[in-house]
Design a protein around this motif. Sequence first.
Motif, PDB file in Angstrom:
ATOM      1  N   THR A  64     -17.007  -1.543 -10.143  1.00  0.00           N
ATOM      2  CA  THR A  64     -17.011  -1.248 -11.580  1.00  0.00           C
ATOM      3  C   THR A  64     -15.661  -1.577 -12.185  1.00  0.00           C
ATOM      4  N   ALA A  65     -15.678  -2.322 -13.303  1.00  0.00           N
ATOM      5  CA  ALA A  65     -14.433  -2.713 -13.957  1.00  0.00           C
ATOM      6  C   ALA A  65     -13.711  -1.492 -14.513  1.00  0.00           C
ATOM      7  N   LEU A  66     -12.399  -1.441 -14.285  1.00  0.00           N
ATOM      8  CA  LEU A  66     -11.585  -0.321 -14.738  1.00  0.00           C
ATOM      9  C   LEU A  66     -10.924  -0.642 -16.076  1.00  0.00           C
ATOM     10  N   PRO A  67     -10.811   0.351 -16.952  1.00  0.00           N
ATOM     11  CA  PRO A  67      -9.976   0.151 -18.144  1.00  0.00           C
ATOM     12  C   PRO A  67      -8.552  -0.166 -17.696  1.00  0.00           C
ATOM     13  N   LEU A  68      -7.901  -1.088 -18.358  1.00  0.00           N
ATOM     14  CA  LEU A  68      -6.576  -1.525 -17.922  1.00  0.00           C
ATOM     15  C   LEU A  68      -5.574  -0.381 -17.909  1.00  0.00           C
ATOM     16  N   GLY A  69      -5.779   0.604 -18.756  1.00  0.00           N
ATOM     17  CA  GLY A  69      -4.879   1.743 -18.790  1.00  0.00           C
ATOM     18  C   GLY A  69      -4.962   2.616 -17.562  1.00  0.00           C
ATOM     19  N   GLU A  70      -6.022   2.464 -16.770  1.00  0.00           N
ATOM     20  CA  GLU A  70      -6.186   3.267 -15.558  1.00  0.00           C
ATOM     21  C   GLU A  70      -5.687   2.550 -14.308  1.00  0.00           C
ATOM     22  N   VAL A  71      -5.208   1.328 -14.480  1.00  0.00           N
ATOM     23  CA  VAL A  71      -4.730   0.547 -13.337  1.00  0.00           C
ATOM     24  C   VAL A  71      -3.298   0.974 -13.011  1.00  0.00           C
ATOM     25  N   GLY A  72      -3.049   1.309 -11.749  1.00  0.00           N
ATOM     26  CA  GLY A  72      -1.723   1.748 -11.333  1.00  0.00           C
ATOM     27  C   GLY A  72      -0.697   0.637 -11.384  1.00  0.00           C
ATOM     28  N   PRO A  73       0.595   0.979 -11.351  1.00  0.00           N
ATOM     29  CA  PRO A  73       1.654  -0.029 -11.484  1.00  0.00           C
ATOM     30  C   PRO A  73       1.672  -1.073 -10.373  1.00  0.00           C
ATOM     31  N   LEU A  79      -8.423 -11.735 -15.876  1.00  0.00           N
ATOM     32  CA  LEU A  79      -8.121 -10.864 -14.747  1.00  0.00           C
ATOM     33  C   LEU A  79      -8.834  -9.535 -14.967  1.00  0.00           C
ATOM     34  N   VAL A  80      -9.557  -9.091 -13.931  1.00  0.00           N
ATOM     35  CA  VAL A  80     -10.318  -7.843 -13.999  1.00  0.00           C
ATOM     36  C   VAL A  80      -9.945  -6.985 -12.793  1.00  0.00           C
ATOM     37  N   PHE A  81      -9.869  -5.696 -12.990  1.00  0.00           N
ATOM     38  CA  PHE A  81      -9.605  -4.754 -11.901  1.00  0.00           C
ATOM     39  C   PHE A  81     -10.852  -3.886 -11.707  1.00  0.00           C
ATOM     40  N   THR A  82     -11.295  -3.763 -10.466  1.00  0.00           N
ATOM     41  CA  THR A  82     -12.498  -2.990 -10.200  1.00  0.00           C
ATOM     42  C   THR A  82     -12.212  -1.894  -9.176  1.00  0.00           C
ATOM     43  N   ASP A  83     -13.042  -0.846  -9.211  1.00  0.00           N
ATOM     44  CA  ASP A  83     -12.926   0.200  -8.200  1.00  0.00           C
ATOM     45  C   ASP A  83     -13.714  -0.216  -6.964  1.00  0.00           C
ATOM     46  N   ARG A  84     -13.812   0.661  -5.997  1.00  0.00           N
ATOM     47  CA  ARG A  84     -14.462   0.301  -4.735  1.00  0.00           C
ATOM     48  C   ARG A  84     -15.954   0.068  -4.883  1.00  0.00           C
ATOM     49  N   HIS A  85     -16.523   0.488  -6.020  1.00  0.00           N
ATOM     50  CA  HIS A  85     -17.938   0.243  -6.279  1.00  0.00           C
ATOM     51  C   HIS A  85     -18.165  -1.050  -7.058  1.00  0.00           C
ATOM     52  N   ILE A  98      -5.790  -3.956  -3.325  1.00  0.00           N
ATOM     53  CA  ILE A  98      -4.613  -3.086  -3.279  1.00  0.00           C
ATOM     54  C   ILE A  98      -5.073  -1.654  -3.044  1.00  0.00           C
ATOM     55  N   VAL A  99      -4.370  -0.948  -2.170  1.00  0.00           N
ATOM     56  CA  VAL A  99      -4.597   0.481  -1.987  1.00  0.00           C
ATOM     57  C   VAL A  99      -3.383   1.193  -2.534  1.00  0.00           C
ATOM     58  N   GLU A 100      -3.572   1.946  -3.606  1.00  0.00           N
ATOM     59  CA  GLU A 100      -2.472   2.632  -4.277  1.00  0.00           C
ATOM     60  C   GLU A 100      -2.787   4.117  -4.377  1.00  0.00           C
ATOM     61  N   ASN A 101      -1.904   4.924  -3.817  1.00  0.00           N
ATOM     62  CA  ASN A 101      -2.121   6.382  -3.782  1.00  0.00           C
ATOM     63  C   ASN A 101      -3.473   6.720  -3.152  1.00  0.00           C
ATOM     64  N   GLY A 102      -3.835   5.955  -2.132  1.00  0.00           N
ATOM     65  CA  GLY A 102      -5.078   6.204  -1.412  1.00  0.00           C
ATOM     66  C   GLY A 102      -6.328   5.692  -2.095  1.00  0.00           C
ATOM     67  N   VAL A 103      -6.184   5.047  -3.242  1.00  0.00           N
ATOM     68  CA  VAL A 103      -7.338   4.547  -3.993  1.00  0.00           C
ATOM     69  C   VAL A 103      -7.369   3.025  -3.904  1.00  0.00           C
ATOM     70  N   THR A 104      -8.536   2.476  -3.547  1.00  0.00           N
ATOM     71  CA  THR A 104      -8.685   1.034  -3.422  1.00  0.00           C
ATOM     72  C   THR A 104      -9.038   0.414  -4.767  1.00  0.00           C
ATOM     73  N   VAL A 105      -8.269  -0.577  -5.142  1.00  0.00           N
ATOM     74  CA  VAL A 105      -8.513  -1.341  -6.367  1.00  0.00           C
ATOM     75  C   VAL A 105      -8.532  -2.816  -5.998  1.00  0.00           C
ATOM     76  N   ARG A 149       0.808  -1.220   0.000  1.00  0.00           N
ATOM     77  CA  ARG A 149       0.000   0.000   0.000  1.00  0.00           C
ATOM     78  C   ARG A 149       0.845   1.275   0.000  1.00  0.00           C
ATOM     79  N   SER A 150       2.179   1.106   0.031  1.00  0.00           N
ATOM     80  CA  SER A 150       3.091   2.262   0.080  1.00  0.00           C
ATOM     81  C   SER A 150       2.699   3.216   1.204  1.00  0.00           C
ATOM     82  N   LEU A 151       2.389   2.655   2.357  1.00  0.00           N
ATOM     83  CA  LEU A 151       1.944   3.459   3.491  1.00  0.00           C
ATOM     84  C   LEU A 151       3.131   4.139   4.181  1.00  0.00           C
ATOM     85  N   PRO A 152       3.062   5.444   4.415  1.00  0.00           N
ATOM     86  CA  PRO A 152       4.104   6.114   5.198  1.00  0.00           C
ATOM     87  C   PRO A 152       4.117   5.541   6.619  1.00  0.00           C
ATOM     88  N   VAL A 153       5.293   5.226   7.109  1.00  0.00           N
ATOM     89  CA  VAL A 153       5.429   4.641   8.442  1.00  0.00           C
ATOM     90  C   VAL A 153       6.198   5.620   9.324  1.00  0.00           C
TER      91      VAL A 153
END
Length: 291
Positions: A255-264, A247-253, A220-227, A69-73
Amino acid sequence: MGWSEVSGGYQVTLRDGDVVARNAKGRELRSVPASLRDDPTVVGLRQLTEWLGRHETQCRTDIERWMVRSLPVPVAVLTEVWPDEAWRTALTDLVVAVLDDEGRRDPDGVGLLREVGDGQVGLVDLDGDSVRRSADRVVIPHPVTLDDLDDLREFAAELQVRQSVDQLFRQTWVRGTDVDATATRYGGYAGGRYDQLRHLTARATSLGYPVRGGNAVCRIVENGVTVEARSWVGADDPYYETETGDLVFTDRHGTALPLGEVGPVAWSEGTRMAAALYAGRVVAAEQEEDQ
């Protein structure tokens, strides 16, 4: 840990996670005598061993979550847990990056963690120098976000570093240019056949991926966004044959995300899950069918 007196003139202690016994003459025994198995001290030592094992596992799990999650510690938190051997072992030699007041990584504050205390972190940098950096917060970067990952891997190998948490040598995936950025499904690891659905679901859960609604999931939580990455495994009778799906990536609702919007990080961790499930397919049978 010292030796504790128990019944029959025996003494017991803990060593490397095992209960060790010696007789009244001080000779260590190959195993704990059957007469001592229910001794309160022996039972207590075994319960302590089990607790320590769970504690070590939980430390690694928490640190891996911070990394994914790249969480600041806060360094104050690391200072508190550092005296604990389980925490110190899990944290030592992880790559950390010092964060500035705005949460950005200090390029001169990246290295292998060796020491924490007094508002500072002790690091070994890529030049092999031991340095100390003042810091309020650090981050344990996911390897896919490290620009100098190859150099760090080579450096760690030279130092024979062994990380308790899978970071530097964790398999990573980068979305290739051949992936359709507008698509919402990725089939790179689809079609892996299993004789029975229960075998696939068992593999998913053993790897730490819960199965819900016919999908193995990785949140995964990336840049504060849950995927949530979802890899189809099947929802029929557990004794029916099945195949790994897209393999599908969805937002917190949901909804399937376009693959180009999925973070690294989300892409790497989701694909890592799909690849691990695909790796357990019935390879021998597939080879026979191809012949």
